[in-house]
Design a protein around this motif. Structure first.
Motif, PDB file in Angstrom:
ATOM      1  N   GLN A 490       0.851  -1.187   0.000  1.00 12.68           N
ATOM      2  CA  GLN A 490       0.000   0.000   0.000  1.00 12.68           C
ATOM      3  C   GLN A 490       0.887   1.238   0.000  1.00 12.68           C
ATOM      4  OE1 GLN A 490      -2.563   0.754   3.401  1.00 12.68           O
ATOM      5  NE2 GLN A 490      -4.090   1.714   2.091  1.00 12.68           N
ATOM      6  N   ARG A 643      -6.088   5.260  12.303  1.00 13.99           N
ATOM      7  CA  ARG A 643      -7.162   5.705  11.409  1.00 13.99           C
ATOM      8  C   ARG A 643      -8.377   6.207  12.176  1.00 13.99           C
ATOM      9  NH1 ARG A 643      -7.494   2.435   7.571  1.00 13.99           N
ATOM     10  NH2 ARG A 643      -5.660   1.166   8.090  1.00 13.99           N
ATOM     11  N   GLU A 679      -8.851   8.700   3.469  1.00 15.59           N
ATOM     12  CA  GLU A 679      -9.739   8.244   2.397  1.00 15.59           C
ATOM     13  C   GLU A 679     -10.300   9.390   1.570  1.00 15.59           C
ATOM     14  OE1 GLU A 679     -12.733   5.814   4.135  1.00 15.59           O
ATOM     15  OE2 GLU A 679     -11.326   4.364   4.977  1.00 15.59           O
ATOM     16  N   GLN A 696      -1.239   7.934   4.325  1.00 11.88           N
ATOM     17  CA  GLN A 696      -1.457   6.564   3.862  1.00 11.88           C
ATOM     18  C   GLN A 696      -2.947   6.269   3.934  1.00 11.88           C
ATOM     19  OE1 GLN A 696       0.601   3.633   6.195  1.00 11.88           O
ATOM     20  NE2 GLN A 696      -0.325   1.874   5.159  1.00 11.88           N
ATOM     21  N   GLY A 697      -3.469   5.644   2.891  1.00 11.89           N
ATOM     22  CA  GLY A 697      -4.879   5.284   2.906  1.00 11.89           C
ATOM     23  C   GLY A 697      -5.387   5.011   1.509  1.00 11.89           C
ATOM     24  N   TRP A 698      -6.677   4.682   1.419  1.00 14.37           N
ATOM     25  CA  TRP A 698      -7.261   4.321   0.129  1.00 14.37           C
ATOM     26  C   TRP A 698      -7.271   5.494  -0.854  1.00 14.37           C
ATOM     27  CZ3 TRP A 698     -12.099   0.943   1.724  1.00 14.37           C
ATOM     28  CH2 TRP A 698     -11.620  -0.254   2.253  1.00 14.37           C
ATOM     29  N   TYR A 700      -4.852   7.067  -1.759  1.00 12.34           N
ATOM     30  CA  TYR A 700      -3.643   6.965  -2.577  1.00 12.34           C
ATOM     31  C   TYR A 700      -3.417   5.552  -3.102  1.00 12.34           C
ATOM     32  CZ  TYR A 700      -3.038  11.308  -0.100  1.00 12.34           C
ATOM     33  OH  TYR A 700      -3.244  12.553   0.420  1.00 12.34           O
ATOM     34  N   GLY A 701      -4.330   4.656  -2.806  1.00  9.43           N
ATOM     35  CA  GLY A 701      -4.208   3.318  -3.359  1.00  9.43           C
ATOM     36  C   GLY A 701      -4.419   2.257  -2.298  1.00  9.43           C
ATOM     37  N   GLN A 702      -5.061   1.156  -2.721  1.00  9.31           N
ATOM     38  CA  GLN A 702      -5.236   0.019  -1.833  1.00  9.31           C
ATOM     39  C   GLN A 702      -4.071  -0.938  -2.021  1.00  9.31           C
ATOM     40  OE1 GLN A 702      -9.145  -1.700  -1.927  1.00  9.31           O
ATOM     41  NE2 GLN A 702     -10.138   0.242  -2.354  1.00  9.31           N
ATOM     42  N   ALA A 724      -6.739  10.225  -7.845  1.00 10.47           N
ATOM     43  CA  ALA A 724      -7.411  10.149  -6.546  1.00 10.47           C
ATOM     44  C   ALA A 724      -8.700  10.931  -6.570  1.00 10.47           C
ATOM     45  CB  ALA A 724      -6.473  10.674  -5.449  1.00 10.47           C
TER      46      ALA A 724
END
Length: 726
Positions: A490, A643, A679, A696-698, A700-702, A724
């Motif tokens: 990730q 989170r 997110e 860090q998180g969805w 910017y990508g799973q 994004a």
């Protein structure tokens, strides 16, 4: 002699031949009789020496008191001022100010008299007041003799005397009498008989107590006559050579005390000598007895656990087999400690052993009947034979309740639960001990699956879940051997530029039958089956090998079992050497909860890892109990905000303040900050403004494979931002 020693002697004596028994006994009686006689004589001599020392001390104290009285009198009797104010002019005011103030008020003399040349009292002072009294009739015959002796002494010497006297009323007095003479040649003594100064105090209980405390004499008291019995005494000597009274006390008896202290040891040595004599005479009997005891110990060790003292698995199986052979009803409670492996890893094997002993004691206390055994590791069992109705359920409830209390591990308090499975065979059932144990084990794992720290009774439908778990453990082992545990990544981006600067390695398992098995399923399964270190090494190796060509750092999570493994630093060093991955690009993430149990030991592990050149991040910050002191002590490089703090950003103003506070704390400690679970762009913007350096998180990508990661790393940050937004 203790009863057990006596029985041992009796057993040995039965094996001693008669022709040797009486000579040996005679020799022992003679030797120890002589020793006992010597001990008695030595201690009696010690008592006598102590008594003589105490008598000398008491007599010396009496003489010192008399000498002090004579010195006190001489200070006033041989004095020019005394001549002027007593002999030349009797100045009562001067006498009160000097003799009364010092000798009476300060030194405690109750009787002060001034006598003229005819021994008539011209001044008397008693009890703080001036009195008219005849000193000669008050102080007794010993005093009168001393007065006459002083009259006969030359005035150019030291015309004074003193000592002890028994007054006419029976009171013992300490006195001194002396001629009043000049100290210097400035005053000339008139012709004729000299004036006399007399001082005296009663020898009473207070006087005796003072000497007793000074000389450490117990119960010192004044007696009119020499006391009989065990009391020691010294005479108060009068001037006529007789005793005017006696001081008596209870003498110390160090010899008797030594005798009492040594006598038990003497008896023990005598018993030991008797035993040794029996051993020497009957070596063959001793050898046979030793072999018999060795055989009994071997049987005990073969069937008992050395740590807890409980019957072991072998003994448990034998008891189950015997119970089934007798045809009665049989029940088995099989149990496993919840959280023991973590406690053992965190606090060490010594603490783990203590915890197992405590657990065994709690189980024993909870069970009213039945055999309690340690089946192995952290597993225990209770065998119930022909139990009353409901006894198995009651025992299971009591065992679970016993583990609701915290365990003490050194200075720490640890919670360890227990999962209990119950299986039973009715009377006359044709079943094996293996099947009973299998069913109880299945029920135990059902209790673990239902949340742990509870108990479950065996039911046939549990076999399916148990079989599935056993199959999945085997499948996980095969997946590790075949490299089927995949590693995905990730992205983690720089908060300012948006460029991918790091990745977090995530493990995934897809099974041809089970399908996608989530990490929250197979990671606990790996921990339970002892495969977690193999999983962790596999993920670390694959992540370092695949991310090496990319210009990013790699973050890898450590489980508690990995972190407390003593071989962790060697494992990491080996992976870095094997893959050629730069140590400064590797970041190991550690969750705070299992560090704070032993911060000192955790600091040593972290220091050992940092010495390799890698970086350490504190993951999921805010979900545990880390304090500022712990953060400083443990020397992290990065802090990852959980989170749960990021999710409310943009909707809750207080959430932004909390994130800002965490960032300020991290900056003060010199830590870099990563926000997890980003997110939305709004969350990213607020985290960026708060001061987070990485996101860090969805958004910017799973989780993605290395090929997808390679494409993202080669994509400009602006394009990533556009993707994004879409």
């Amino acid at each position: 002699m203790a009863g057990s020693d006596l029985r041992s002697v009796q057993r040995l004596m039965r094996h001693v031949p008669a022709q040797y028994l009486w000579p040996v006994l005679l020799l022992l009686v003679t030797c120890f009789g002589c020793i006992l006689l010597l001990l008695y004589r030595t201690t009696s001599t010690q008592n006598e020496l102590q008594l003589n020392q105490e008598r000398a001390a008491a007599a010396g104290a009496l003489e010192a008191a008399a000498a002090m009285t004579r010195r006190d009198l001489e200070d006033y009797a041989k004095w020019d001022e005394a001549m002027r104010n007593i002999v030349f002019t009797l100045d009562a005011e001067w006498l009160a100010d000097n003799l009364g103030a010092y000798l009476s008020a300060s030194q405690g003399y109750e009787h002060i008299f001034v006598l003229d040349g005819r021994d008539r009292t011209i001044y008397g002072f008693h009890g703080g007041k001036r009195v008219e009294a005849n000193a000669l009739s008050a102080l007794g015959p010993q005093f009168r003799k001393s007065l006459a002796d002083v009259r006969r002494m030359p005035v150019d010497g030291r015309p004074l005397a003193g000592g002890y006297s028994r007054a006419d009323d029976g009171t013992v007095m300490l006195y001194a009498v002396g001629a009043i003479i000049p100290l210097t040649r400035k005053v000339v003594l008139p012709p004729g008989p000299t004036h006399m100064l007399v001082i005296a105090r009663p020898v009473d209980d207070a006087f005796a107590r003072a000497i007793g405390e000074q000389e450490q004499l117990s119960g010192l008291a004044l007696h009119a006559r020499r006391p009989a019995g065990k009391l020691a005494a010294v005479a108060l000597p009068g001037s006529d050579g007789g005793a005017v009274g006696w001081l008596a006390w209870t003498p110390a008896r160090p010899g008797a005390a030594l005798r009492r202290a040594v006598f038990p040891a003497f008896l023990a040595v005598a018993a030991l000598a008797l035993l040794m004599a029996g051993f020497i005479v009957r070596r063959g009997g001793r050898t046979i007895e030793a072999l018999r005891q060795s055989e009994a110990r071997a049987r005990h060790h073969a069937n008992h656990d050395t740590l807890t003292g409980l019957p072991n698995r072998r003994a448990l199986v034998a008891h189950i087999r015997d119970a089934l052979a007798e045809g009665g009803a049989v029940g088995l409670l099989y149990m496993d400690l919840d959280g023991f492996k973590d406690a053992n890893d965190v606090y060490g094997h010594g603490a783990g052993d203590a915890l197992l002993r405590d657990a065994a004691d709690r189980i024993r206390a909870a069970v009213r009947q039945g055999l309690v055994a340690r089946a192995g590791g952290d597993e225990f069992a209770v065998l119930l034979v022909d139990p009353p109705a409901g006894e198995a359920e009651r025992a299971a409830d009591a065992i679970v309740a016993a583990f609701n209390r915290l365990f003490s591990v050194g200075a720490y308090r640890v919670r360890v639960g227990i999962s209990v499975g119950h299986a039973a065979f009715s009377a006359g059932a044709v079943e094996t001990e293996t099947e009973l144990m299998r069913r109880a084990d299945v029920a135990m794992y059902a209790a673990k699956g239902d949340g742990k720290n509870c108990w479950r009774g065996y039911a046939t439908h549990m076999d399916r879940g148990h079989d599935l778990r056993m199959r999945m453990e085997g499948d996980l082992r095969a997946a590790l051997d075949n490299g089927d545990i995949r590693v995905l990544f990730q992205p983690i981006v720089d908060a300012r530029s948006g460029a991918v600067v790091s990745v977090e390695a995530l493990s995934r398992w897809t099974h041809p039958v089970h399908g996608d098995v989530p990490p929250d399923i197979f990671i606990p399964l790996a921990e339970m089956s002892g495969q977690i270190n193999a999983v962790g090494r596999h993920v670390l190796t694959v992540a370092c090998r695949e991310a090496k060509p990319l210009d990013v750092s790699v973050a890898v999570n450590l489980s508690p079992a990995q972190f407390w493994d003593r071989r962790l630093a060697d494992e990491v060093r080996g992976v870095l050497a094997e893959t050629g991955f730069p140590a400064d690009r590797l970041e190991l993430e550690i969750t705070e909860n299992y560090l704070l149990r032993r911060p000192d030991a955790a600091a040593m592990v972290i220091a050992e890892l940092r010495a390799l050149g890698i970086r350490i991040a504190l993951d999921d910050f805010g979900t545990g109990f880390a304090s500022i002191g712990y953060l400083r002590q443990l020397s992290f490089d990065r802090l990852k905000i959980d989170r749960d703090f990021i999710r409310p950003l943009g909707q809750d103003a207080q959430a932004a303040e909390l994130v800002s506070a965490v960032v300020s704390l991290a900056r003060a400690l010199g830590l870099e900050i990563t926000a997890e679970g980003v997110e939305t762009e709004a969350q990213a913007a607020i985290a960026r403004i708060a001061g987070c350096t990485r996101l860090q998180g969805w958004l910017y990508g799973q989780a993605m494979d290395v090929a997808q990661l390679r494409d993202i790393c080669s994509t400009p940050p602006s394009a990533l931002a556009d993707a994004a937004d879409r």
